[in-house]
Scaffold this motif. Sequence first.
Motif, PDB file in Angstrom:
ATOM      1  N   GLY A 155       0.820  -1.216   0.000  1.00 25.04           N
ATOM      2  CA  GLY A 155       0.000   0.000   0.000  1.00 25.04           C
ATOM      3  C   GLY A 155       0.850   1.261   0.000  1.00 25.04           C
ATOM      4  O   GLY A 155       1.144   1.828   1.052  1.00 25.04           O
ATOM      5  N   SER A 171       4.262   7.084   3.676  1.00 21.56           N
ATOM      6  CA  SER A 171       4.951   6.092   4.530  1.00 21.56           C
ATOM      7  C   SER A 171       6.249   5.639   3.865  1.00 21.56           C
ATOM      8  O   SER A 171       7.269   5.409   4.531  1.00 21.56           O
ATOM      9  CB  SER A 171       4.036   4.886   4.797  1.00 21.56           C
ATOM     10  OG  SER A 171       3.507   4.392   3.576  1.00 21.56           O
ATOM     11  N   ASP A 176      -0.398  -1.853   4.780  1.00 28.97           N
ATOM     12  CA  ASP A 176      -1.273  -0.677   4.783  1.00 28.97           C
ATOM     13  C   ASP A 176      -2.122  -0.620   3.515  1.00 28.97           C
ATOM     14  O   ASP A 176      -2.544   0.445   3.094  1.00 28.97           O
ATOM     15  CB  ASP A 176      -0.427   0.602   4.938  1.00 28.97           C
ATOM     16  CG  ASP A 176      -1.269   1.793   5.367  1.00 28.97           C
ATOM     17  OD1 ASP A 176      -2.370   1.587   5.919  1.00 28.97           O
ATOM     18  OD2 ASP A 176      -0.831   2.934   5.139  1.00 28.97           O
ATOM     19  N   ALA A 210      -0.977  -6.413  -5.095  1.00 28.33           N
ATOM     20  CA  ALA A 210       0.126  -6.941  -4.277  1.00 28.33           C
ATOM     21  C   ALA A 210       0.074  -8.458  -4.150  1.00 28.33           C
ATOM     22  O   ALA A 210       1.106  -9.099  -3.961  1.00 28.33           O
ATOM     23  CB  ALA A 210       0.089  -6.302  -2.898  1.00 28.33           C
ATOM     24  N   GLU A 247       1.434  -0.901  -5.241  1.00 29.32           N
ATOM     25  CA  GLU A 247       0.260  -0.016  -5.389  1.00 29.32           C
ATOM     26  C   GLU A 247      -0.448  -0.372  -6.690  1.00 29.32           C
ATOM     27  O   GLU A 247       0.192  -0.465  -7.732  1.00 29.32           O
ATOM     28  CB  GLU A 247       0.717   1.443  -5.416  1.00 29.32           C
ATOM     29  CG  GLU A 247      -0.386   2.458  -5.697  1.00 29.32           C
ATOM     30  CD  GLU A 247      -1.571   2.362  -4.723  1.00 29.32           C
ATOM     31  OE1 GLU A 247      -1.372   2.495  -3.511  1.00 29.32           O
ATOM     32  OE2 GLU A 247      -2.702   2.137  -5.202  1.00 29.32           O
TER      33      GLU A 247
HETATM   34  C1  LIG Z   1      -4.128   3.365   3.273  1.00 30.51           C
HETATM   35  S1  LIG Z   1      -3.473   3.624   1.680  1.00 30.51           S
HETATM   36  C2  LIG Z   1      -1.725   3.555   1.910  1.00 30.51           C
HETATM   37  C3  LIG Z   1      -1.159   4.796   2.523  1.00 30.51           C
HETATM   38  C4  LIG Z   1       0.349   4.841   2.511  1.00 30.51           C
HETATM   39  N1  LIG Z   1       0.910   3.687   3.179  1.00 30.51           N
HETATM   40  C5  LIG Z   1       0.816   6.101   3.177  1.00 30.51           C
HETATM   41  O1  LIG Z   1       1.043   6.104   4.381  1.00 30.51           O
HETATM   42  O2  LIG Z   1       0.912   7.111   2.478  1.00 30.51           O
HETATM   43  C6  LIG Z   1      -3.782   2.080   0.914  1.00 30.51           C
HETATM   44  C7  LIG Z   1      -3.272   2.011  -0.511  1.00 30.51           C
HETATM   45  O3  LIG Z   1      -3.141   0.641  -0.861  1.00 30.51           O
HETATM   46  C8  LIG Z   1      -3.562   0.452  -2.187  1.00 30.51           C
HETATM   47  N2  LIG Z   1      -3.986  -0.950  -2.260  1.00 30.51           N
HETATM   48  C9  LIG Z   1      -5.013  -1.530  -1.599  1.00 30.51           C
HETATM   49  N3  LIG Z   1      -5.059  -2.834  -1.852  1.00 30.51           N
HETATM   50  C10 LIG Z   1      -4.052  -3.104  -2.711  1.00 30.51           C
HETATM   51  C11 LIG Z   1      -3.603  -4.284  -3.350  1.00 30.51           C
HETATM   52  N4  LIG Z   1      -4.219  -5.462  -3.180  1.00 30.51           N
HETATM   53  N5  LIG Z   1      -2.506  -4.211  -4.135  1.00 30.51           N
HETATM   54  C12 LIG Z   1      -1.873  -3.012  -4.339  1.00 30.51           C
HETATM   55  N6  LIG Z   1      -2.271  -1.857  -3.768  1.00 30.51           N
HETATM   56  C13 LIG Z   1      -3.350  -1.897  -2.960  1.00 30.51           C
HETATM   57  C14 LIG Z   1      -4.686   1.455  -2.383  1.00 30.51           C
HETATM   58  O4  LIG Z   1      -4.864   1.810  -3.743  1.00 30.51           O
HETATM   59  C15 LIG Z   1      -4.218   2.620  -1.518  1.00 30.51           C
HETATM   60  O5  LIG Z   1      -3.517   3.584  -2.287  1.00 30.51           O
END
Ligand SMILES: C[S@@+](CC[C@H](N)C(=O)[O-])C[C@H]1O[C@@H](n2cnc3c(N)ncnc32)[C@H](O)[C@@H]1O
Length: 219
Positions: A85, A91, A158, A140, A111
């Motif tokens: 994420g 992050s 995340d 992912a 992502e």
């Molecule tokens: C809560 S945000 C992450 C925030 C980031 N860690 C930060 O602190 O800036 C979750 C992100 O994960 C991505 N995401 C969710 N499930 C995913 C997956 N299965 N594979 C890749 N990316 C994913 C979403 O598109 C989103 O941008």
Amino acid sequence: MTNTLTTAPLPALLDRLYRQAAAATSPAIAAMSSEERERFMLSKTDYQEFYSRMKDLWLPVARDTGTLLYLLARSTKARSIVEFGTSFGISTLHLAAALRDNGGGRLITSEFEPSKAEKARDHLIEGGLSDLVEIREGDALRTLAFDLPESVDLVLLDGAKALYAEVLSLVEARLRPGALIVADNADYCPEYLAYVRSPGSGYLSVPFAGDVELSMRLG
Ligand SMILES: C[S@@+](CC[C@H](N)C(=O)[O-])C[C@H]1O[C@@H](n2cnc3c(N)ncnc32)[C@H](O)[C@@H]1O
């Protein structure tokens, strides 16, 4: 002593990114009922649709959690980090700053929203940290299923909350004894919490700082 997190350009960049994150809005999400949002958060099948609707929202870790990530990666001398994420890279910037101050390393982050991955790349270049980070675009569950480092020191979970256990299972065989797993908002993933907290799982795990589950790989 080098401290990339508190030295230009990072403080001003992070201030700006957190301001942008706070100002971002999403009419699609605002129109959603809390029940619908809750259902999406817990779903193992509709997560792509949910995050696609949220593509304009940054959803970064809290500022304290960002500092905590830097601190944990520094104190464990992490050289090899996996992140689930990326979003706009907030992050990722904290973790990559720790790698820089640990003497270098590799951060693999994932992502599936292309517009977010592109922005995250820009932010890492602006922060002078792009040489340490590989952003894998796509789900992912696929992108973290291959070519991981032999030994992983730290994992940040995340992305879609319902996938935490599955994503951990992709990395698990590579975790070195003492490796840390930081799971943000893990309350949305009871299956994950039950696993890392169960005595036979091979982890020590505690809820930490309100919305984080901090686990350590035993060995
Ligand atoms: C809560 S945000 C992450 C925030 C980031 N860690 C930060 O602190 O800036 C979750 C992100 O994960 C991505 N995401 C969710 N499930 C995913 C997956 N299965 N594979 C890749 N990316 C994913 C979403 O598109 C989103 O941008």
